[in-house]
Write an enzyme that holds these catalytic residues in place. Structure first.
Site, PDB file in Angstrom:
ATOM      1  N   HIS A   1       0.517  -0.722   0.383  1.00 18.38           N
ATOM      2  CA  HIS A   1       0.132  -0.620  -0.557  1.00 18.38           C
ATOM      3  C   HIS A   1       0.442   1.099  -0.093  1.00 18.38           C
ATOM      4  CE1 HIS A   1      -3.577   2.379   2.411  1.00 18.38           C
ATOM      5  NE2 HIS A   1      -3.311   2.805   0.951  1.00 18.38           N
TER       6      HIS A   1
ATOM      7  N   HIS B   1      -9.797   1.099  -0.637  1.00 18.26           N
ATOM      8  CA  HIS B   1      -9.025   1.955  -0.417  1.00 18.26           C
ATOM      9  C   HIS B   1     -10.518   1.633   0.914  1.00 18.26           C
ATOM     10  CE1 HIS B   1      -5.772   3.374  -1.131  1.00 18.26           C
ATOM     11  NE2 HIS B   1      -5.206   4.345   0.170  1.00 18.26           N
TER      12      HIS B   1
ATOM     13  N   GLU C   1     -11.139   3.339   6.173  1.00 18.55           N
ATOM     14  CA  GLU C   1      -9.716   4.441   6.765  1.00 18.55           C
ATOM     15  C   GLU C   1     -10.301   5.555   7.366  1.00 18.55           C
ATOM     16  OE1 GLU C   1      -8.063   6.727   3.212  1.00 18.55           O
ATOM     17  OE2 GLU C   1      -6.435   7.776   4.968  1.00 18.55           O
TER      18      GLU C   1
ATOM     19  N   ASP D   1       1.643   4.339   2.579  1.00 22.82           N
ATOM     20  CA  ASP D   1       0.677   4.840   1.986  1.00 22.82           C
ATOM     21  C   ASP D   1       1.531   6.243   1.714  1.00 22.82           C
ATOM     22  OD1 ASP D   1      -2.035   5.171   1.693  1.00 22.82           O
ATOM     23  OD2 ASP D   1      -2.542   5.885   3.499  1.00 22.82           O
TER      24      ASP D   1
ATOM     25  N   HIS E   1       1.190   4.627  -2.716  1.00 22.94           N
ATOM     26  CA  HIS E   1       0.397   5.486  -3.712  1.00 22.94           C
ATOM     27  C   HIS E   1       2.023   6.148  -4.416  1.00 22.94           C
ATOM     28  CE1 HIS E   1      -3.308   5.453  -2.717  1.00 22.94           C
ATOM     29  NE2 HIS E   1      -2.886   5.129  -1.421  1.00 22.94           N
TER      30      HIS E   1
HETATM   31  N1  HPA Z   1      -6.480   7.496   1.382  1.00 15.58           N
HETATM   32  C1  HPA Z   1      -6.779   7.758   0.033  1.00 15.58           C
HETATM   33  N2  HPA Z   1      -6.396   7.926  -0.564  1.00 15.58           N
HETATM   34  C2  HPA Z   1      -5.541   8.492  -1.180  1.00 15.58           C
HETATM   35  C3  HPA Z   1      -4.651   7.987   0.173  1.00 15.58           C
HETATM   36  C4  HPA Z   1      -4.930   7.549   0.907  1.00 15.58           C
HETATM   37  O1  HPA Z   1      -4.405   7.290   1.979  1.00 15.58           O
HETATM   38  N3  HPA Z   1      -3.094   8.255  -0.296  1.00 15.58           N
HETATM   39  C5  HPA Z   1      -3.107   8.568  -1.551  1.00 15.58           C
HETATM   40  N4  HPA Z   1      -4.875   8.746  -1.975  1.00 15.58           N
HETATM   41 ZN    ZN Z   2      -3.593   4.861   0.774  1.00 18.73          ZN
END
Ligand code: HPA
Ligand code: ZN
Length: 350
Positions: A27, A207, A210, A288, A29
């Site tokens: 995970h 996702h 969160e 992340d 990006h």
């Molecule tokens: N959450 C949602 N979208 C995202 C994240 C995240 O932690 N990081 C980059 N895009």
């Molecule tokens: Zn993410």
């Protein structure tokens, strides 16, 4: 089994041991790995004007109150990415760091809509990222794969459009995911485009949970058929969901330092990583958006260990979970798990 041996690893060797353990990052990006210094370098190269005087001034602006406050600045940072070389440089810089932390596998998220919206074609994004993926494989034998994420604050029609644009590059990514602003954008909004991705034989992640409710995790599982949940920490609010995740060993890609920076938990001591592990859930730790949150993969093992009094057995489990939860070929996963056992045995007996 070497997991019991983990208990014998002396405290002062834990950091070296974690670094040496084969592990996967599942995970991250790629746009979230763009460090302020590289943002400024690319801005200069592409003659893009930034509303900050320096890399240091930009870094000073990294004080987030929730997911949206981060996303606003994250999309602004990505505006310097224009050419194939830019995408290569970004991915290569990150994979180099990850290699030094003992990762043998990385599944990298990328957000093509962040770039197509600015007139950068998917072909440019794919060419730059794929070149870095292939070089990591040839140079270090690192196994790297790409996962295309749809931006959930945009419409499903827009997701369908970018998916159509990406299909000529179908062999360059292994799955699709769902990211960006979670609240108000449930997985149900994207049922049809995920069905299309499944028909293409792609892996499915999303996702969920969160900031959003446990119901979004159920939707990701039932409507999108997600094989893994990204974040998923809100599952603790729903005992039935906790049992379901444990029983079916549906992995969660948890991001502890991200959760603190985006105020999902007040402090690492309040994080529920240990609760998830002790419930038998296949939790993993990940970075992340490390350039924005300041924690690399190693930090995401070591900082929760200190804050939550995780044992070396917990850390061994996290590394093993990351390998099992990856979409790498099963024979390769088995090989890495054996190497992980060997690594723990060597550190326990040294
Ligand atoms: N959450 C949602 N979208 C995202 C994240 C995240 O932690 N990081 C980059 N895009
Ligand atoms: Zn993410």
């Amino acid at each position: 089994m070497s997991i019991e041996l983990a208990a014998r690893i002396p405290a002062q060797r834990v950091s070296d041991w974690v670094r040496a353990c084969p592990k996967a990052e599942l995970h991250v990006h790629i746009e979230g790995t763009l460090e302020p210094e590289l943002i400024f370098k690319l801005a200069g190269r592409n003659r893009v004007t930034l509303p900050y005087a320096s890399a240091e001034a930009l870094r000073q602006a990294y004080a987030f109150t929730d997911l949206q406050s981060f996303l606003d600045i994250y999309y602004a940072g990505a505006s310097v990415l224009i050419t194939e070389e830019d995408f290569f440089d970004m991915a290569w810089a990150y994979l180099s760091k990850l290699h030094q932390q003992g990762a043998v596998r990385c599944e990298l998220f990328f957000d093509p809509q962040t770039h197509t919206e600015r007139g950068v074609p998917v072909s440019v994004v794919m060419a730059g990222l794929t070149a870095a993926v292939q070089r990591a494989q040839t140079e270090w034998g690192m196994s790297v794969a790409l996962i295309l994420c749809f931006l959930r604050h945009l419409s499903e029609d827009e997701a369908q459009t970018v998916f159509t644009q990406a299909l000529p590059f179908r062999d360059q990514f292994i799955g699709v995911g769902l990211d960006s602003s979670e609240r108000g954008h449930p997985p149900s909004k994207f049922e049809r485009v995920f069905a299309r991705a499944r028909a293409e034989g792609l892996h499915i992640v999303a996702h969920a949970g969160e900031e959003g409710p446990p119901d979004y995790i159920w939707q990701a599982l039932r409507l999108l058929k997600a094989e893994r949940i990204d974040h998923g920490v809100q599952a603790v609010q729903d005992p039935e969901l906790m049992r379901h995740l444990a029983e079916h060993q549906i992995p969660l890609t948890v991001c502890p330092t991200s959760n603190i920076k985006l105020c999902v938990f007040d402090t690492l001591r309040d994080h529920n990583l240990k609760v998830l592990l002790d419930a038998g859930i296949c939790a993993t730790v990940n970075s992340d958006d490390p350039a924005y949150f300041g924690g690399d993969l190693m930090d995401n093992y070591l900082l929760p260990m200190q804050a939550l009094q995780l044992t070396p057995q917990h850390l061994h489990t996290l590394a093993a979970n990351s390998l099992r939860a990856s979409f790498a070929p099963p024979a390769l996963v088995q090989q890495w798990l054996t190497q992980l056992d060997d690594c723990t045995r060597a550190f326990a007996s040294a």
